[in-house]
Structure formats: C-alpha cells, structure tokens
Design a protein around this motif. Structure first.
Motif, mmCIF file in Angstrom:
data_model
loop_
_atom_site.group_PDB
_atom_site.id
_atom_site.type_symbol
_atom_site.label_atom_id
_atom_site.label_comp_id
_atom_site.label_asym_id
_atom_site.label_seq_id
_atom_site.Cartn_x
_atom_site.Cartn_y
_atom_site.Cartn_z
ATOM 1 N N GLU A 190 0.822 -1.212 0.000
ATOM 2 C CA GLU A 190 0.000 0.000 0.000
ATOM 3 C C GLU A 190 0.859 1.267 0.000
ATOM 4 O O GLU A 190 1.898 1.330 0.663
ATOM 5 C CB GLU A 190 -0.958 0.020 1.191
ATOM 6 N N ALA A 191 0.418 2.268 -0.757
ATOM 7 C CA ALA A 191 1.149 3.532 -0.901
ATOM 8 C C ALA A 191 0.594 4.560 0.085
ATOM 9 O O ALA A 191 -0.058 5.538 -0.296
ATOM 10 C CB ALA A 191 1.038 4.045 -2.338
ATOM 11 N N THR A 241 -2.485 11.014 8.701
ATOM 12 C CA THR A 241 -3.516 10.189 9.319
ATOM 13 C C THR A 241 -4.237 9.356 8.267
ATOM 14 O O THR A 241 -4.085 9.571 7.059
ATOM 15 C CB THR A 241 -4.550 11.064 10.032
ATOM 16 N N ALA A 242 -5.031 8.403 8.738
ATOM 17 C CA ALA A 242 -5.838 7.590 7.821
ATOM 18 C C ALA A 242 -6.728 8.484 6.967
ATOM 19 O O ALA A 242 -6.864 8.282 5.755
ATOM 20 C CB ALA A 242 -6.677 6.591 8.612
ATOM 21 N N LEU A 243 -7.346 9.486 7.582
ATOM 22 C CA LEU A 243 -8.238 10.397 6.860
ATOM 23 C C LEU A 243 -7.489 11.140 5.756
ATOM 24 O O LEU A 243 -7.967 11.216 4.611
ATOM 25 C CB LEU A 243 -8.844 11.397 7.843
ATOM 26 N N ASP A 244 -6.322 11.650 6.070
ATOM 27 C CA ASP A 244 -5.570 12.413 5.080
ATOM 28 C C ASP A 244 -4.974 11.520 3.998
ATOM 29 O O ASP A 244 -4.812 11.949 2.853
ATOM 30 C CB ASP A 244 -4.473 13.227 5.766
ATOM 31 N N ASN A 245 -4.661 10.275 4.336
ATOM 32 C CA ASN A 245 -4.194 9.342 3.310
ATOM 33 C C ASN A 245 -5.291 9.026 2.303
ATOM 34 O O ASN A 245 -5.052 8.966 1.104
ATOM 35 C CB ASN A 245 -3.674 8.058 3.953
ATOM 36 N N VAL A 246 -6.508 8.832 2.789
ATOM 37 C CA VAL A 246 -7.624 8.549 1.877
ATOM 38 C C VAL A 246 -7.877 9.733 0.947
ATOM 39 O O VAL A 246 -8.146 9.565 -0.240
ATOM 40 C CB VAL A 246 -8.900 8.196 2.672
ATOM 41 N N GLU A 250 -10.264 7.820 11.996
ATOM 42 C CA GLU A 250 -9.851 8.886 11.081
ATOM 43 C C GLU A 250 -8.510 9.517 11.447
ATOM 44 O O GLU A 250 -7.718 9.854 10.562
ATOM 45 C CB GLU A 250 -10.926 9.991 11.042
ATOM 46 N N HIS A 251 -8.228 9.678 12.719
ATOM 47 C CA HIS A 251 -7.051 10.437 13.154
ATOM 48 C C HIS A 251 -5.897 9.541 13.607
ATOM 49 O O HIS A 251 -4.923 10.038 14.179
ATOM 50 C CB HIS A 251 -7.450 11.412 14.261
ATOM 51 N N ARG A 252 -6.002 8.255 13.287
ATOM 52 C CA ARG A 252 -4.892 7.364 13.608
ATOM 53 C C ARG A 252 -3.853 7.410 12.482
ATOM 54 O O ARG A 252 -4.191 7.534 11.305
ATOM 55 C CB ARG A 252 -5.383 5.935 13.788
ATOM 56 N N TYR A 253 -2.590 7.270 12.876
ATOM 57 C CA TYR A 253 -1.516 7.214 11.898
ATOM 58 C C TYR A 253 -1.307 5.760 11.456
ATOM 59 O O TYR A 253 -1.810 4.822 12.087
ATOM 60 C CB TYR A 253 -0.236 7.817 12.480
ATOM 61 N N ILE A 254 -0.574 5.585 10.364
ATOM 62 C CA ILE A 254 -0.449 4.269 9.748
ATOM 63 C C ILE A 254 0.138 3.239 10.715
ATOM 64 O O ILE A 254 -0.300 2.077 10.737
ATOM 65 C CB ILE A 254 0.396 4.372 8.459
ATOM 66 N N HIS A 255 1.112 3.640 11.536
ATOM 67 C CA HIS A 255 1.725 2.685 12.467
ATOM 68 C C HIS A 255 0.761 2.263 13.573
ATOM 69 O O HIS A 255 1.021 1.282 14.289
ATOM 70 C CB HIS A 255 3.006 3.276 13.083
ATOM 71 N N GLN A 256 -0.351 2.969 13.706
ATOM 72 C CA GLN A 256 -1.342 2.628 14.717
ATOM 73 C C GLN A 256 -2.434 1.712 14.171
ATOM 74 O O GLN A 256 -3.376 1.378 14.885
ATOM 75 C CB GLN A 256 -1.980 3.911 15.256
ATOM 76 N N LEU A 257 -2.302 1.283 12.919
ATOM 77 C CA LEU A 257 -3.295 0.431 12.269
ATOM 78 C C LEU A 257 -2.735 -0.965 12.030
ATOM 79 O O LEU A 257 -1.540 -1.145 11.798
ATOM 80 C CB LEU A 257 -3.719 1.038 10.925
ATOM 81 N N GLY A 292 -2.491 -4.605 9.773
ATOM 82 C CA GLY A 292 -2.300 -4.831 8.346
ATOM 83 C C GLY A 292 -3.603 -4.756 7.574
ATOM 84 O O GLY A 292 -3.679 -4.143 6.507
ATOM 85 N N GLY A 293 -4.651 -5.369 8.115
ATOM 86 C CA GLY A 293 -5.949 -5.335 7.443
ATOM 87 C C GLY A 293 -6.538 -3.944 7.403
ATOM 88 O O GLY A 293 -7.163 -3.547 6.409
ATOM 89 N N GLN A 294 -6.343 -3.176 8.463
ATOM 90 C CA GLN A 294 -6.841 -1.800 8.487
ATOM 91 C C GLN A 294 -6.109 -0.933 7.465
ATOM 92 O O GLN A 294 -6.707 -0.088 6.799
ATOM 93 C CB GLN A 294 -6.702 -1.222 9.893
ATOM 94 N N ARG A 295 -4.800 -1.150 7.321
ATOM 95 C CA ARG A 295 -4.049 -0.399 6.308
ATOM 96 C C ARG A 295 -4.542 -0.727 4.911
ATOM 97 O O ARG A 295 -4.624 0.156 4.046
ATOM 98 C CB ARG A 295 -2.552 -0.697 6.440
ATOM 99 N N LYS A 296 -4.881 -1.994 4.678
ATOM 100 C CA LYS A 296 -5.415 -2.376 3.367
ATOM 101 C C LYS A 296 -6.753 -1.678 3.101
ATOM 102 O O LYS A 296 -7.047 -1.278 1.970
ATOM 103 C CB LYS A 296 -5.603 -3.891 3.297
ATOM 104 N N ARG A 297 -7.553 -1.523 4.149
ATOM 105 C CA ARG A 297 -8.839 -0.847 3.970
ATOM 106 C C ARG A 297 -8.640 0.638 3.666
ATOM 107 O O ARG A 297 -9.360 1.206 2.841
ATOM 108 C CB ARG A 297 -9.696 -1.022 5.229
ATOM 109 N N VAL A 298 -7.641 1.248 4.299
ATOM 110 C CA VAL A 298 -7.320 2.641 3.983
ATOM 111 C C VAL A 298 -6.874 2.749 2.518
ATOM 112 O O VAL A 298 -7.300 3.646 1.785
ATOM 113 C CB VAL A 298 -6.229 3.189 4.924
ATOM 114 N N ALA A 299 -6.018 1.819 2.084
ATOM 115 C CA ALA A 299 -5.524 1.838 0.708
ATOM 116 C C ALA A 299 -6.660 1.638 -0.296
ATOM 117 O O ALA A 299 -6.688 2.257 -1.368
ATOM 118 C CB ALA A 299 -4.461 0.761 0.522
ATOM 119 N N MET A 300 -7.610 0.771 0.051
ATOM 120 C CA MET A 300 -8.752 0.550 -0.832
ATOM 121 C C MET A 300 -9.597 1.809 -0.957
ATOM 122 O O MET A 300 -9.994 2.215 -2.065
ATOM 123 C CB MET A 300 -9.611 -0.613 -0.307
ATOM 124 N N ALA A 301 -9.862 2.453 0.178
ATOM 125 C CA ALA A 301 -10.633 3.698 0.148
ATOM 126 C C ALA A 301 -9.881 4.780 -0.616
ATOM 127 O O ALA A 301 -10.482 5.570 -1.367
ATOM 128 C CB ALA A 301 -10.920 4.164 1.581
#
Length: 279
Positions: A87-88, A94-99, A130-137, A139-148
């Motif tokens: 995932e890029a 944050t997750a919100l800003d990455n999406v 929304e306000h969690r950083y990538i290291h706080q997620l 692997g599956g949660q990071r994939k969901r952020v990448a999908m969104a």
C-alpha cells in the motif's frame, strides 16, 4: 446521470512486452467489459503485473494495441485506479488524510478532501479511526485505507495487484466482503491479480489463466457462475464452487508444472555457463 462510456473497458490485442532480449508476455488477448470483475491467475513470474502496467500506461507495448473504452491508449490511463500489493500510504499522515490524498493532488483543499474522505473510511469499516496514523493500524486496516484511497477517486477501471496476499485467511475474507460490497455499489470494471484460486472464484465474474513464462499468454478462462451477492465464507462448501476450482486447476496446474520445469532449465544453463567460465 453519468454517461456510460462506449466499448469494452479494456482490450488487449496481440500485445507483447519485451525487456531487452527477454519477452515477458506475447500475443496476449484480453477483454474486460464495462462493469466486469475479472481475476487473472498464473504461475509466479508469468507477467500478471505486466498486464496491469500495460493498462495503466506505465509500460508501453512492444507489439499489439491497448484500447481503453474503444480508444487506443496513449500515455497514462487517466480513468484507472491502481491498488498495489504494497500500500502507498504516507506514515506521517492520518488515515483520513491518506484517503483524501489523491483529491488534494487534484487541487481540492485539505478541508474538502477530509470531508469527502470521512464517508469512505466509514464504508470500509474504519469510522472512528480517522485520526490514527499508519503505524497505529493493523495490516488489514491499512489495506482498507488503501482501498478507500483508490476508490474515492471514482476510477472507471480499478486495478488490484495481489492486494490481500500478505493477510491472514480471516482478515482476507473480511477484505473480500468489503471489496464486493463496494464494487456492487457501482460495478466499476475491475482487474484483480492473485495467486489464490479460492480468492479468484469468490470475487470474480470471470477468471483468466496465464501460461508459464517467458512469453506468457492467455491459455484459457472460466466463467464464474456463482450467483451474486456472494457469501464468501460459505462458498467453498458448495458443489458448484468445487466444480469451478477443478476446472481452473486443470488449466493452471499444467502451467505451474511448466513454470517449475522452465526454472530448472534456467538454473542448469546458468550453472553450465559458470562451469565453462571457471574452466
């Protein structure tokens, strides 16, 4: 109401890709209809990812043509979204800003991008993250952020390169359900690369099988007749699923054996050259 584009979403006609003297794929013919979910399987190193890079325009064809909605692709494909195996995501956002990152790159303000990104995090089951950083997620949660992050851009063609391969089986099934739910909302054309026949059968309308490389090509395809919507957790117990699995393995298994044979020949040639050089 959105105007529907004309023609197939993707058409590869007698396509070849070469890297110097090495021919990665040749004589590849592939069609993906508008709104169709197509999975591509094949032995390791057969050029599955090469197909995606052709469709994005990141990789030019040495021969043949690549058409997108009836028009020859020239340069980058601006109607495709690409979800990579890795995932890029930016760790300092944050997750919100990455999406919402792609929307910012398109010129939207950060505030507007966040406003549009929030519902997408909810769609992938991450409301409250929304306000969690990538290291706080996880692997599956990071994939969901990448999908969104990919789907928020509303691409007409979605490309996924083994996006769930690193996940455990339970998380992968969760990702399958989320992906199918999102895809069925607007049915964008989707090309999904995988090594996993179970995953291909669970998700796709049609599974395309690539031959062993080098010079890989399409050697067959199987239409997935399982009804939608699908309960991916129960599919593997049905007779229809087992029939489809056997049909696909009859195509893929032979190519996997060829791939192993080609690797052994390549190793033998390398060792022979090394012996000759030492002598």
């Amino acid at each position: 109401m959105e105007n529907k584009p004309l023609g197939n979403a993707v058409e590869l006609r007698e396509v070849a890709v070469r890297f110097g003297d090495f021919t990665a794929v040749k004589e590849v013919n592939l069609e993906v209809k508008d709104g169709e979910f197509v999975a591509v399987v094949g032995p390791t190193g057969c050029g599955k990812s090469t197909i995606l890079n052709l469709v994005t325009g990141l990789l030019p064809a040495a021969a043949g043509t690549v058409n997108i909605f009836g028009k020859k692709l020239s340069g980058l494909n601006d109607v495709a979204g690409y979800m990579l195996q890795q995932e890029a995501l930016l760790p300092w956002k944050t997750a919100l800003d990455n999406v919402g990152l792609g929307l910012v790159f398109q010129g939207l303000s950060v505030e507007e991008a966040r406003k549009r990104a929030a519902p997408w995090l909810a769609k992938v089951g991450l409301k409250g993250f929304e306000h969690r950083y990538i290291h706080q997620l996880s692997g599956g949660q990071r994939k969901r952020v990448a999908m969104a992050q990919t789907l928020i851009m509303s691409p007409k063609i979605v490309l996924m390169d083994e996006p769930f391969s690193a996940l455990d089986v339970h998380t992968r099934r969760l990702m399958h359900r989320i992906l199918l739910n999102l895809w069925q909302e607007d049915k964008r054309s989707l090309i999904f690369i995988t090594h996993d026949l179970e995953e291909a059968i669970a998700l796709a309308d049609r599974v395309v099988v690539m031959s062993a490389g080098p010079g890989s090509r399409v050697v067959g395809e199987v239409k997935i007749t399982l009804p939608r919507p699908r309960d991916v957790s129960e599919l593997a117990t049905t007779n229809e699923y087992l029939k489809l699995y056997r049909e696909l393995w009859a195509l893929l298994g032979a190519e996997v054996e060829k791939s192993y044979g080609n690797q052994e020949i390549s190793i033998e040639k390398t060792e022979s050259r090394e012996v000759q050089h030492a002598a």
